[in-house]
Design a protein around this motif. Structure first.
Motif, PDB file in Angstrom:
ATOM      1  N   ILE A  44      63.576  58.736  31.313  1.00 36.64           N
ATOM      2  CA  ILE A  44      63.956  57.238  30.657  1.00 36.64           C
ATOM      3  C   ILE A  44      64.309  56.320  31.389  1.00 36.64           C
ATOM      4  CG2 ILE A  44      66.651  57.889  30.756  1.00 36.64           C
ATOM      5  CD1 ILE A  44      64.561  56.989  27.417  1.00 36.64           C
ATOM      6  N   ALA A  45      64.604  56.681  32.757  1.00 39.80           N
ATOM      7  CA  ALA A  45      64.890  55.463  33.613  1.00 39.80           C
ATOM      8  C   ALA A  45      63.577  54.721  33.912  1.00 39.80           C
ATOM      9  CB  ALA A  45      65.456  55.905  35.073  1.00 39.80           C
ATOM     10  N   GLY A  46      62.394  55.724  34.037  1.00 45.68           N
ATOM     11  CA  GLY A  46      60.955  55.069  34.273  1.00 45.68           C
ATOM     12  C   GLY A  46      60.477  54.470  33.062  1.00 45.68           C
ATOM     13  N   VAL A  47      60.990  54.724  31.784  1.00 40.38           N
ATOM     14  CA  VAL A  47      60.389  54.248  30.508  1.00 40.38           C
ATOM     15  C   VAL A  47      60.846  52.907  30.472  1.00 40.38           C
ATOM     16  CG1 VAL A  47      60.575  54.379  27.969  1.00 40.38           C
ATOM     17  CG2 VAL A  47      59.951  56.285  29.299  1.00 40.38           C
ATOM     18  N   ASN A  48      62.553  52.668  30.727  1.00 44.54           N
ATOM     19  CA  ASN A  48      63.207  51.452  30.862  1.00 44.54           C
ATOM     20  C   ASN A  48      62.648  50.711  31.914  1.00 44.54           C
ATOM     21  OD1 ASN A  48      64.879  51.986  28.890  1.00 44.54           O
ATOM     22  ND2 ASN A  48      66.497  52.728  30.087  1.00 44.54           N
ATOM     23  N   THR A  49      62.107  50.989  33.051  1.00 46.93           N
ATOM     24  CA  THR A  49      61.378  50.147  34.167  1.00 46.93           C
ATOM     25  C   THR A  49      60.224  49.602  33.353  1.00 46.93           C
ATOM     26  OG1 THR A  49      62.348  51.290  35.804  1.00 46.93           O
ATOM     27  CG2 THR A  49      60.557  50.231  36.422  1.00 46.93           C
ATOM     28  N   LEU A  50      59.461  50.453  32.841  1.00 44.13           N
ATOM     29  CA  LEU A  50      58.198  50.050  32.132  1.00 44.13           C
ATOM     30  C   LEU A  50      58.416  49.095  31.222  1.00 44.13           C
ATOM     31  CD1 LEU A  50      54.749  50.608  31.702  1.00 44.13           C
ATOM     32  CD2 LEU A  50      55.683  52.172  29.885  1.00 44.13           C
ATOM     33  N   CYS A  51      59.353  48.918  30.417  1.00 40.52           N
ATOM     34  CA  CYS A  51      59.728  48.087  29.219  1.00 40.52           C
ATOM     35  C   CYS A  51      60.142  46.807  30.186  1.00 40.52           C
ATOM     36  CB  CYS A  51      60.706  48.595  28.224  1.00 40.52           C
ATOM     37  SG  CYS A  51      60.017  49.890  27.204  1.00 40.52           S
ATOM     38  N   ASN A  52      60.918  46.944  31.126  1.00 45.53           N
ATOM     39  CA  ASN A  52      61.347  45.682  31.908  1.00 45.53           C
ATOM     40  C   ASN A  52      60.097  44.951  32.532  1.00 45.53           C
ATOM     41  OD1 ASN A  52      64.096  45.761  31.487  1.00 45.53           O
ATOM     42  ND2 ASN A  52      64.619  47.223  33.070  1.00 45.53           N
ATOM     43  N   PHE A 105      63.380  48.540  25.291  1.00 43.23           N
ATOM     44  CA  PHE A 105      64.149  48.497  26.298  1.00 43.23           C
ATOM     45  C   PHE A 105      65.581  49.093  25.708  1.00 43.23           C
ATOM     46  CE2 PHE A 105      67.505  46.796  29.174  1.00 43.23           C
ATOM     47  CZ  PHE A 105      67.439  47.577  30.014  1.00 43.23           C
ATOM     48  N   LEU A 106      65.949  48.022  24.727  1.00 45.02           N
ATOM     49  CA  LEU A 106      67.441  48.378  23.995  1.00 45.02           C
ATOM     50  C   LEU A 106      67.612  49.800  23.496  1.00 45.02           C
ATOM     51  CD1 LEU A 106      67.796  44.746  22.466  1.00 45.02           C
ATOM     52  CD2 LEU A 106      69.018  45.891  24.570  1.00 45.02           C
ATOM     53  N   ILE A 107      66.305  50.086  22.954  1.00 51.60           N
ATOM     54  CA  ILE A 107      66.367  51.486  22.001  1.00 51.60           C
ATOM     55  C   ILE A 107      66.419  52.562  23.174  1.00 51.60           C
ATOM     56  CG2 ILE A 107      65.122  52.867  20.623  1.00 51.60           C
ATOM     57  CD1 ILE A 107      64.381  50.551  19.229  1.00 51.60           C
ATOM     58  N   THR A 130      58.888  58.210  22.344  1.00 49.90           N
ATOM     59  CA  THR A 130      58.968  57.702  23.647  1.00 49.90           C
ATOM     60  C   THR A 130      57.601  57.437  24.008  1.00 49.90           C
ATOM     61  OG1 THR A 130      61.267  58.610  23.843  1.00 49.90           O
ATOM     62  CG2 THR A 130      60.054  57.373  25.912  1.00 49.90           C
ATOM     63  N   LEU A 131      56.960  58.475  24.363  1.00 52.20           N
ATOM     64  CA  LEU A 131      55.678  58.549  24.806  1.00 52.20           C
ATOM     65  C   LEU A 131      54.716  57.677  24.184  1.00 52.20           C
ATOM     66  CD1 LEU A 131      55.138  62.172  26.237  1.00 52.20           C
ATOM     67  CD2 LEU A 131      55.497  60.319  27.538  1.00 52.20           C
ATOM     68  N   GLY A 132      54.611  57.576  22.768  1.00 50.16           N
ATOM     69  CA  GLY A 132      53.932  56.881  22.024  1.00 50.16           C
ATOM     70  C   GLY A 132      54.265  55.267  22.056  1.00 50.16           C
ATOM     71  N   ILE A 133      55.410  55.052  22.073  1.00 49.53           N
ATOM     72  CA  ILE A 133      55.778  53.564  22.241  1.00 49.53           C
ATOM     73  C   ILE A 133      55.596  53.177  23.698  1.00 49.53           C
ATOM     74  CG2 ILE A 133      57.791  52.090  22.491  1.00 49.53           C
ATOM     75  CD1 ILE A 133      59.058  53.638  20.328  1.00 49.53           C
ATOM     76  N   LEU A 137      52.627  50.034  24.133  1.00 47.87           N
ATOM     77  CA  LEU A 137      53.286  48.826  24.817  1.00 47.87           C
ATOM     78  C   LEU A 137      52.216  48.502  26.126  1.00 47.87           C
ATOM     79  CD1 LEU A 137      56.901  48.875  25.039  1.00 47.87           C
ATOM     80  CD2 LEU A 137      55.712  47.042  23.961  1.00 47.87           C
ATOM     81  N   SER A 138      51.922  49.480  26.727  1.00 45.27           N
ATOM     82  CA  SER A 138      51.090  49.694  28.069  1.00 45.27           C
ATOM     83  C   SER A 138      49.676  49.069  27.607  1.00 45.27           C
ATOM     84  CB  SER A 138      51.085  50.949  28.822  1.00 45.27           C
ATOM     85  OG  SER A 138      52.058  51.347  29.109  1.00 45.27           O
ATOM     86  N   ALA A 139      49.360  49.667  26.358  1.00 51.73           N
ATOM     87  CA  ALA A 139      47.982  49.325  26.130  1.00 51.73           C
ATOM     88  C   ALA A 139      47.880  47.620  25.453  1.00 51.73           C
ATOM     89  CB  ALA A 139      47.560  50.140  24.764  1.00 51.73           C
ATOM     90  N   ALA A 140      48.920  47.274  24.961  1.00 54.23           N
ATOM     91  CA  ALA A 140      49.120  46.009  24.587  1.00 54.23           C
ATOM     92  C   ALA A 140      48.980  45.019  25.686  1.00 54.23           C
ATOM     93  CB  ALA A 140      50.350  46.094  23.644  1.00 54.23           C
ATOM     94  N   ILE A 141      49.837  45.273  26.647  1.00 51.92           N
ATOM     95  CA  ILE A 141      49.824  44.558  27.822  1.00 51.92           C
ATOM     96  C   ILE A 141      48.320  44.433  28.477  1.00 51.92           C
ATOM     97  CG2 ILE A 141      50.679  45.828  29.694  1.00 51.92           C
ATOM     98  CD1 ILE A 141      51.792  42.482  29.123  1.00 51.92           C
ATOM     99  N   ILE A 142      47.774  45.563  28.471  1.00 48.34           N
ATOM    100  CA  ILE A 142      46.460  45.484  29.057  1.00 48.34           C
ATOM    101  C   ILE A 142      45.443  44.633  28.428  1.00 48.34           C
ATOM    102  CG2 ILE A 142      44.541  46.941  29.259  1.00 48.34           C
ATOM    103  CD1 ILE A 142      46.330  49.440  30.000  1.00 48.34           C
ATOM    104  N   VAL A 143      45.472  44.729  26.927  1.00 46.17           N
ATOM    105  CA  VAL A 143      44.638  43.850  26.119  1.00 46.17           C
ATOM    106  C   VAL A 143      45.061  42.282  26.307  1.00 46.17           C
ATOM    107  CG1 VAL A 143      44.331  43.011  23.784  1.00 46.17           C
ATOM    108  CG2 VAL A 143      44.496  45.410  24.270  1.00 46.17           C
ATOM    109  N   VAL A 144      46.482  42.044  26.641  1.00 44.01           N
ATOM    110  CA  VAL A 144      46.630  40.658  27.036  1.00 44.01           C
ATOM    111  C   VAL A 144      46.128  40.078  28.298  1.00 44.01           C
ATOM    112  CG1 VAL A 144      48.593  39.260  27.449  1.00 44.01           C
ATOM    113  CG2 VAL A 144      48.822  40.433  25.449  1.00 44.01           C
TER     114      VAL A 144
END
Length: 174
Positions: A44-52, A105-107, A130-133, A137-144
């Motif tokens: 969860i700490a890594g996922v929060n870091t990813l969201c940040n 991140f909030l969730i 969590t893995l799906g989200i 998110l990672s794929a979306a930022i790659i597209v951007v």
């Protein structure tokens, strides 16, 4: 707006990366609720870091888009409206990614592994969610980022290198 070839390539890159991330998830196999709870605690700490990180990258990209607009409007070359529509599309998608990353991140900040009333079998659903989200998110930022790269590539060719026959340049017949 009609999707350009470069936008379709950016979306394809995001879909490929998301597929790879989700494929890795499915290769792990099915988890029991206890295993999933343990993995959630550890990741969860890594996922929060990813969201940040995604939120920070999105905010930075929005600022860069303002710079691109300044360069585009200040250039001697007259650019087609499609160029500005493409920038608007990037800004729209980037804003969606930004808001999604903050909400995620909030969730993910909720201490679900500490809740007493959560049934054990729900943790595997939470883990895969969590893995799906994270994958989306990672794929979306790659597209951007790929769309931003394509825009910068065009601007450099037109403004920096002085290319006169680029598809985004307005001609007398337009």
């Amino acid at each position: 707006m009609k999707l350009t070839r470069s936008t379709k390539r950016a979306i394809t890159g995001g879909v490929i990366s998301m597929t790879i991330m989700l494929l890795g998830t499915f290769l792990l196999g099915e988890l029991s609720g206890y295993e999933a709870k343990s993995l959630i605690k550890n990741s969860i700490a890594g996922v929060n870091t990813l969201c940040n990180t995604i939120a920070l990258a999105s905010a930075t990209i929005l600022a860069l888009l303002l710079t691109i607009l300044g360069v585009s409007s200040g250039s001697e070359s007259k650019l087609k409206k499609d160029h500005y529509k493409h920038i608007l599309l990037i800004a729209r998608l980037d804003t969606i990614v930004f808001v999604s990353a903050l909400i995620s991140f909030l969730i993910f900040s909720l201490p679900v592994t500490e809740f007493e009333n959560v049934p054990e079998e729900w943790f595997s659903i939470l883990y895969y969610t969590t893995l799906g989200i994270s994958s989306v998110l990672s794929a979306a930022i790659i597209v951007v980022v790929l769309m931003l790269y394509n825009t910068l590539y065009s601007i450099i060719k037109i403004v920096g290198l002085g290319l006169k026959d680029h598809p985004l340049l307005e001609t007398d017949s337009d």
